[in-house]
Design an enzyme around this catalytic site. Structure first.
Site, mmCIF file in Angstrom:
data_model
loop_
_atom_site.group_PDB
_atom_site.id
_atom_site.type_symbol
_atom_site.label_atom_id
_atom_site.label_comp_id
_atom_site.label_asym_id
_atom_site.label_seq_id
_atom_site.Cartn_x
_atom_site.Cartn_y
_atom_site.Cartn_z
ATOM 1 N N LYS A 57 0.877 -1.188 0.000
ATOM 2 C CA LYS A 57 0.000 0.000 0.000
ATOM 3 C C LYS A 57 0.904 1.224 0.000
ATOM 4 O O LYS A 57 2.037 1.156 0.475
ATOM 5 C CB LYS A 57 -0.886 0.003 1.255
ATOM 6 C CG LYS A 57 -2.124 0.869 1.128
ATOM 7 C CD LYS A 57 -3.253 0.183 0.400
ATOM 8 C CE LYS A 57 -4.363 1.140 0.070
ATOM 9 N NZ LYS A 57 -5.533 0.458 -0.498
ATOM 10 N N ASP A 104 -6.801 4.259 -4.968
ATOM 11 C CA ASP A 104 -7.534 4.121 -3.705
ATOM 12 C C ASP A 104 -8.164 5.501 -3.487
ATOM 13 O O ASP A 104 -8.342 6.260 -4.461
ATOM 14 C CB ASP A 104 -6.580 3.718 -2.564
ATOM 15 C CG ASP A 104 -7.318 3.342 -1.270
ATOM 16 O OD1 ASP A 104 -7.908 2.258 -1.209
ATOM 17 O OD2 ASP A 104 -7.336 4.154 -0.312
HETATM 18 P P1 NDP Z 1 -12.795 7.672 -3.676
HETATM 19 O O1 NDP Z 1 -11.732 8.663 -3.403
HETATM 20 O O2 NDP Z 1 -13.240 7.456 -5.070
HETATM 21 O O3 NDP Z 1 -14.090 8.002 -2.802
HETATM 22 C C1 NDP Z 1 -14.027 8.080 -1.416
HETATM 23 C C2 NDP Z 1 -15.359 8.528 -0.884
HETATM 24 O O4 NDP Z 1 -15.340 8.459 0.530
HETATM 25 C C3 NDP Z 1 -15.668 9.974 -1.223
HETATM 26 O O5 NDP Z 1 -17.050 10.141 -1.316
HETATM 27 C C4 NDP Z 1 -15.112 10.722 -0.022
HETATM 28 O O6 NDP Z 1 -15.678 11.985 0.220
HETATM 29 C C5 NDP Z 1 -15.478 9.757 1.101
HETATM 30 N N1 NDP Z 1 -14.518 9.920 2.194
HETATM 31 C C6 NDP Z 1 -13.168 9.820 2.140
HETATM 32 N N2 NDP Z 1 -12.626 10.070 3.346
HETATM 33 C C7 NDP Z 1 -13.664 10.327 4.167
HETATM 34 C C8 NDP Z 1 -13.763 10.657 5.540
HETATM 35 N N3 NDP Z 1 -12.654 10.760 6.294
HETATM 36 N N4 NDP Z 1 -15.005 10.835 6.050
HETATM 37 C C9 NDP Z 1 -16.122 10.733 5.273
HETATM 38 N N5 NDP Z 1 -16.085 10.438 3.980
HETATM 39 C C10 NDP Z 1 -14.885 10.226 3.437
HETATM 40 O O7 NDP Z 1 -12.260 6.298 -3.020
HETATM 41 P P2 NDP Z 1 -12.756 4.826 -3.289
HETATM 42 O O8 NDP Z 1 -14.204 4.802 -3.571
HETATM 43 O O9 NDP Z 1 -11.805 4.216 -4.244
HETATM 44 O O10 NDP Z 1 -12.462 4.146 -1.864
HETATM 45 C C11 NDP Z 1 -13.435 4.083 -0.824
HETATM 46 C C12 NDP Z 1 -13.054 3.001 0.159
HETATM 47 O O11 NDP Z 1 -12.968 1.739 -0.526
HETATM 48 C C13 NDP Z 1 -11.688 3.167 0.840
HETATM 49 O O12 NDP Z 1 -11.757 2.651 2.142
HETATM 50 C C14 NDP Z 1 -10.769 2.296 -0.005
HETATM 51 O O13 NDP Z 1 -9.623 1.881 0.717
HETATM 52 C C15 NDP Z 1 -11.706 1.136 -0.292
HETATM 53 N N6 NDP Z 1 -11.335 0.314 -1.434
HETATM 54 C C16 NDP Z 1 -11.226 0.857 -2.687
HETATM 55 C C17 NDP Z 1 -10.891 0.065 -3.753
HETATM 56 C C18 NDP Z 1 -10.861 0.586 -5.146
HETATM 57 O O14 NDP Z 1 -10.721 -0.240 -6.078
HETATM 58 N N7 NDP Z 1 -11.025 1.873 -5.390
HETATM 59 C C19 NDP Z 1 -10.554 -1.359 -3.563
HETATM 60 C C20 NDP Z 1 -10.796 -1.852 -2.224
HETATM 61 C C21 NDP Z 1 -11.145 -1.024 -1.221
HETATM 62 P P3 NDP Z 1 -14.840 13.315 -0.135
HETATM 63 O O15 NDP Z 1 -14.849 13.378 -1.628
HETATM 64 O O16 NDP Z 1 -15.556 14.404 0.540
HETATM 65 O O17 NDP Z 1 -13.451 13.102 0.412
#
Ligand code: NDP
Length: 448
Positions: free
Chosen positions: A126, A166
């Site tokens: 990571k 991520d």
């Molecule tokens: P994105 O950056 O595309 O989206 C993240 C989302 O979560 C946004 O809506 C963001 O809001 C919100 N968010 C982030 N941090 C916070 C916080 N501290 N409090 C509240 N909301 C928050 O990321 P992903 O969709 O790719 O990832 C989301 C989750 O899925 C993570 O935990 C990641 O590790 C996990 N994941 C992702 C994978 C992937 O293929 N993308 C694979 C496996 C797991 P804002 O825009 O306001 O920050």
């Protein structure tokens, strides 16, 4: 807790007292490994736990870049190469102001078990930076990514370490990173990053994979109770990559998604976020880079800057934003409102007390390392396609993803049964992921 396991856990806390999310992730895994450690003394004999909690390598570097006013900015970059026992290090890059070494250790540790569960030859890693892409211009993001790769390139490679996206690292960032890698190394077409654009080696279905995979896993859990997604009401948090495609798959399967969120607040749309509304969200988040509040203004639904979607009555909850976003009170509210399944789209979104509440209430609960493994699985499929210099169709990749998620479910379910707690997917996924890595480490000798 078993005294061997306890001593390993105490050792972690003593060595790195300022890494609470890593302690949390390690404890969750270590506790559930107890039946396997008892059954197979070799893991203690070969000091597997002491070795598996320690990353093989941590790289930290300076990332200087210039902002739109020409001023020099400095961020911190990291890559944690956690475990290479079963393949090259593999795991995403996170760009978010909260990123630090402890957070990436939690994510890299989880990734090791998750990647093992996929059945594909991928080790765990990571990385990322405390850089915040939010509010930055495309040019600023490009300059940051180029500078980040100026250092990272020397540590990665198709047989070494293959990062992906991520939080904060989507198609735009992966494109800039891959472009910089090609310029620096003059190596082209090697699978050194996954989640690439379709036109330069990316796999079809990779953008959809984590969200789709999470829903496929929930479908498998529902099948064990002779149930399915049709007609279910679903609450989702986040509105990024995972949340968007989880919404799409739920809708395709006849369920109704009624919430989304971002770090500023959440919306509740009782009529459901249908295909048209989701297309609007995708444009808002991926192109205009706006806030979810605008959804409420546009579609005239409720928005709240306080609380979370978990106060709303639903059948299925898919936390898909970030770690520790579902606390015990929220878990209780979900249970009181009759939730039947929880699938973690995000990594470790439920605090340990919330997980206990779900398990006690016999809610079908899927931990992230099983439920969201579809993303890295399809990254593995992207690596395979790049190596073959060939592409599979959308249907082919989706079918393979679906099969992998069904296999992961089967491993987690059968392992939970074998180790005495049928249907405990935390235990099943942790032991299921652990055995393959641990046995490989033993087979390859004390250095691995
Ligand atoms: P994105 O950056 O595309 O989206 C993240 C989302 O979560 C946004 O809506 C963001 O809001 C919100 N968010 C982030 N941090 C916070 C916080 N501290 N409090 C509240 N909301 C928050 O990321 P992903 O969709 O790719 O990832 C989301 C989750 O899925 C993570 O935990 C990641 O590790 C996990 N994941 C992702 C994978 C992937 O293929 N993308 C694979 C496996 C797991 P804002 O825009 O306001 O920050």
């Amino acid at each position: 807790m078993d005294s061997y396991i306890e001593s390993v856990y105490e050792g972690i806390k003593e060595k790195d007292p300022d890494q609470p999310v890593f302690h949390q992730a390690a404890l969750e895994v270590l506790e559930t490994l107890e039946p396997a450690i008892k059954k197979f003394p070799k893991y203690k004999e070969f000091a597997i736990l002491e070795r598996i909690v320690e990353p093989e390598r941590i790289i930290q570097f300076r990332v200087p870049w210039t902002n739109k006013d020409g001023k020099i900015q400095v961020n911190r970059g990291f890559r944690i190469q956690y475990n290479s026992a079963i393949g090259p290090y593999k795991g995403g890059l996170r760009f978010h102001p909260t990123v630090n070494q402890g957070m990436l250790k939690f994510l890299g540790f989880e990734q090791t078990f998750k990647n093992s569960l996929t059945g594909l030859p991928m080790g765990g890693g990571k990385g990322g930076s405390d850089f915040n892409p939010k509010g930055k211009t495309d040019n600023e993001v490009e300059r940051f990514c180029t500078s980040f790769m100026m250092e990272l390139y020397r540590h990665i490679g198709q047989f070494i370490d293959v990062p992906a996206g991520d939080i904060g690292v989507g198609a735009r960032e992966v494109g800039y990173l891959y472009g910089a890698y090609g310029k620096i190394t003059n190596l082209h077409g090697t699978c050194v990053l996954t989640g690439k654009g379709r036109t330069f080696g990316g796999s079809l279905i990779r953008p959809e994979a984590t969200g789709y995979g999470t829903v496929y896993f929930v479908q498998e859990m529902l099948k064990t109770r002779k149930d399915d997604m049709k007609g279910k009401t679903v609450c989702i948090s986040g509105s990024g990559n995972v949340a968007q495609y989880a919404t799409e798959k739920c809708t395709q399967l006849g369920a109704k998604v009624i919430s989304l969120s971002d770090s500023s607040g959440w919306i509740h749309d009782p009529d459901g976020i249908d295909t048209k509304k989701l297309a609007w969200v995708m444009d808002l988040k991926n192109v205009r880079r706006g806030r979810i509040k605008e959804y409420a203004e546009h579609f005239k639904v409720d928005y709240s800057a306080k609380g979370s979607p978990w106060s709303v009555k639903c059948d299925i909850s898919l936390p898909s934003a970030t770690q520790n976003e579902v606390d015990a009170k929220e878990a209780k509210a979900l249970v009181d409102n009759g939730v039947i399944a929880v699938g973690e789209g995000a990594n470790m979104p439920c605090v340990p007390e919330a997980v206990e509440i779900f398990q006690e209430a016999k809610v079908l609960y899927a931990p992230g390392k099983a439920a969201n493994a579809g993303g890295v699985s399809t990254s593995g499929l992207e690596m395979a396609q790049n190596s073959m210099r060939f592409f599979w169709t959308r249907e082919e990749v989706d079918a393979k993803l679906h099969q992998i998620m069904a296999n992961i479910h089967q491993i987690a379910y059968e392992t939970s049964e074998k180790f005495g707690d049928k249907g405990n997917y935390v235990l099943g996924a942790n032991i299921g992921g652990f055995l393959k890595v641990a046995d490989s480490m033993i087979a390859m000798g004390y250095l691995s």
